[in-house]
Design an enzyme around this catalytic site. Structure first.
Site, PDB file in Angstrom:
ATOM      1  N   HIS A 225      -3.173  -5.377   1.662  1.00 37.20           N
ATOM      2  CA  HIS A 225      -2.476  -5.603   2.940  1.00 37.20           C
ATOM      3  C   HIS A 225      -2.452  -7.089   3.321  1.00 37.20           C
ATOM      4  O   HIS A 225      -3.236  -7.516   4.179  1.00 37.20           O
ATOM      5  CB  HIS A 225      -3.187  -4.841   4.060  1.00 37.20           C
ATOM      6  CG  HIS A 225      -3.015  -3.360   4.001  1.00 37.20           C
ATOM      7  ND1 HIS A 225      -1.973  -2.701   4.596  1.00 37.20           N
ATOM      8  CD2 HIS A 225      -3.760  -2.413   3.383  1.00 37.20           C
ATOM      9  CE1 HIS A 225      -2.077  -1.403   4.379  1.00 37.20           C
ATOM     10  NE2 HIS A 225      -3.153  -1.205   3.639  1.00 37.20           N
TER      11      HIS A 225
ATOM     12  N   GLU B 216      -0.613  -8.545   5.300  1.00 34.84           N
ATOM     13  CA  GLU B 216      -0.320  -8.703   6.736  1.00 34.84           C
ATOM     14  C   GLU B 216      -1.595  -8.669   7.571  1.00 34.84           C
ATOM     15  O   GLU B 216      -1.561  -8.990   8.754  1.00 34.84           O
ATOM     16  CB  GLU B 216       0.676  -7.619   7.185  1.00 34.84           C
ATOM     17  CG  GLU B 216       0.125  -6.203   7.296  1.00 34.84           C
ATOM     18  CD  GLU B 216      -0.060  -5.487   5.945  1.00 34.84           C
ATOM     19  OE1 GLU B 216       0.097  -6.133   4.898  1.00 34.84           O
ATOM     20  OE2 GLU B 216      -0.385  -4.284   5.975  1.00 34.84           O
TER      21      GLU B 216
ATOM     22  N   CYS C 253       0.830  -1.204   0.000  1.00 32.26           N
ATOM     23  CA  CYS C 253       0.000   0.000   0.000  1.00 32.26           C
ATOM     24  C   CYS C 253       0.866   1.257   0.000  1.00 32.26           C
ATOM     25  O   CYS C 253       1.494   1.543  -1.017  1.00 32.26           O
ATOM     26  CB  CYS C 253      -0.990  -0.078   1.165  1.00 32.26           C
ATOM     27  SG  CYS C 253      -2.407   0.991   0.898  1.00 32.26           S
TER      28      CYS C 253
HETATM   29  N1  GLN Z   1      -3.661   6.256   1.140  1.00 32.35           N
HETATM   30  C1  GLN Z   1      -2.365   6.033   1.709  1.00 32.35           C
HETATM   31  C2  GLN Z   1      -1.289   6.870   1.003  1.00 32.35           C
HETATM   32  O1  GLN Z   1      -1.542   7.384  -0.020  1.00 32.35           O
HETATM   33  C3  GLN Z   1      -1.981   4.562   1.641  1.00 32.35           C
HETATM   34  C4  GLN Z   1      -2.968   3.758   2.438  1.00 32.35           C
HETATM   35  C5  GLN Z   1      -2.403   2.527   3.083  1.00 32.35           C
HETATM   36  O2  GLN Z   1      -1.192   2.330   3.153  1.00 32.35           O
HETATM   37  N2  GLN Z   1      -3.281   1.703   3.599  1.00 32.35           N
HETATM   38  O3  GLN Z   1      -0.224   6.993   1.498  1.00 32.35           O
END
Ligand code: GLN
Length: 193
Positions: A172, A174, A79
Site C-alpha cells: 500500500h 498510499e 493489494c
Molecule cells: N485480502 C484482501 C483481498 O483478498 C486484500 C487486502 C487489501 O487490499 N489490503 O481482497
C-alpha cells in the site's frame, strides 16, 4: 491538467486521493460509468476484492473497466486492486478485469502474519529502499513474458509488477509518506512530466 480517477466502491480510496493530491494532482471518485469520463488514469485501491467485484458488477463498471484495461488505459491496482487486475487467481478469488498476465494468490501470508512492513529494493524507484506496508496481502505467483517484476520480497516472491500501462503493487504505497510509486505511475506509466 492531469486528472486521476480513484475507484471508490470500497476500500482505502481516500488515502489514495490524499496521496495524489499531495503531488498537486487532481483526483475524482469513480462510482458509476459516467465518472470515467475525462480521466487520464485510474487507481484501484486496496480493500476486500470479493466485495469490490460484487460492487463493480452492480454499478455497471465491470465491463467498461475491462474494455479500458484491454485498450491500454493506465491503471494502478494496490493489494485488492492487484487481485482485480490479474488474469489468474487462486480458488478463493473472483475474476474481475482479467487484464494483467499474472497469477495472484490472495491472503498469501496467512493469519499469523496478516500485516507487516518491509523495506524493499525497487530499482525502478532508485537506490533508497521503499518502506512497504502489507495488509492481508496477495502475492504474484507467476508472470507472463510481457510482465516486468518491479519488486520482490527477500525470498524472491514478486510483489510489484508492470505490464504496459498496468501497474500492480501487493502493498500500500498510499499509506507511506514516500511518493515514489505515485510518481512512477504518473511519470513512467502515464508519461506525465
Ligand atoms: N485480502 C484482501 C483481498 O483478498 C486484500 C487486502 C487489501 O487490499 N489490503 O481482497
Amino acid at each position: 491538467m492531469l486528472k486521476i480517477g480513484v475507484l471508490a466502491l470500497q476500500g482505502d480510496f481516500r488515502e489514495h486521493r490524499e496521496a495524489m493530491e499531495r503531488l498537486q494532482v487532481s483526483t475524482s471518485e469513480v462510482r458509476l460509468p459516467p465518472d470515467l469520463g475525462g480521466l487520464d488514469g485510474l487507481i484501484i485501491p486496496g480493500g476486500e476484492s470479493t466485495t469490490i467485484v460484487r460492487l463493480l458488477r452492480s454499478s455497471g463498471l465491470l465491463e467498461p473497466l475491462r474494455t479500458l484495461a484491454r485498450e491500454g488505459f493506465p491503471m494502478w491496482g494496490t493489494c485488492a486492486g492487484m487481485i482485480l487486475l490479474a488474469k489468474r487467481l487462486d480458488e478463493t478469488g473472483i475474476p474481475a478485469l482479467e487484464a494483467m498476465d499474472i497469477s495472484v494468490r490472495r491472503n498469501a501470508f496467512g493469519r499469523q502474519v496478516d500485516s507487516f512492513e518491509a523495506d524493499l529494493s525497487i530499482p525502478a524507484l532508485g537506490d533508497v529502499p521503499f518502506h512497504a506496508v502489507f495488509i492481508r496481502a496477495p502475492v504474484i505467483e507467476d508472470i507472463g513474458p510481457a510482465v516486468d517484476v518491479l519488486a520482490r520480497l527477500p525470498d524472491g516472491t514478486p510483489v510489484a509488477a508492470r505490464e504496459g500501462r498496468l501497474l500492480a503493487t501487493a502493498f500500500h504505497p498510499e499509506l507511506s509518506d514516500d511518493s515514489r510509486v505515485q510518481r512512477y505511475f504518473l511519470e513512467e506509466v502515464l508519461g506525465w512530466r
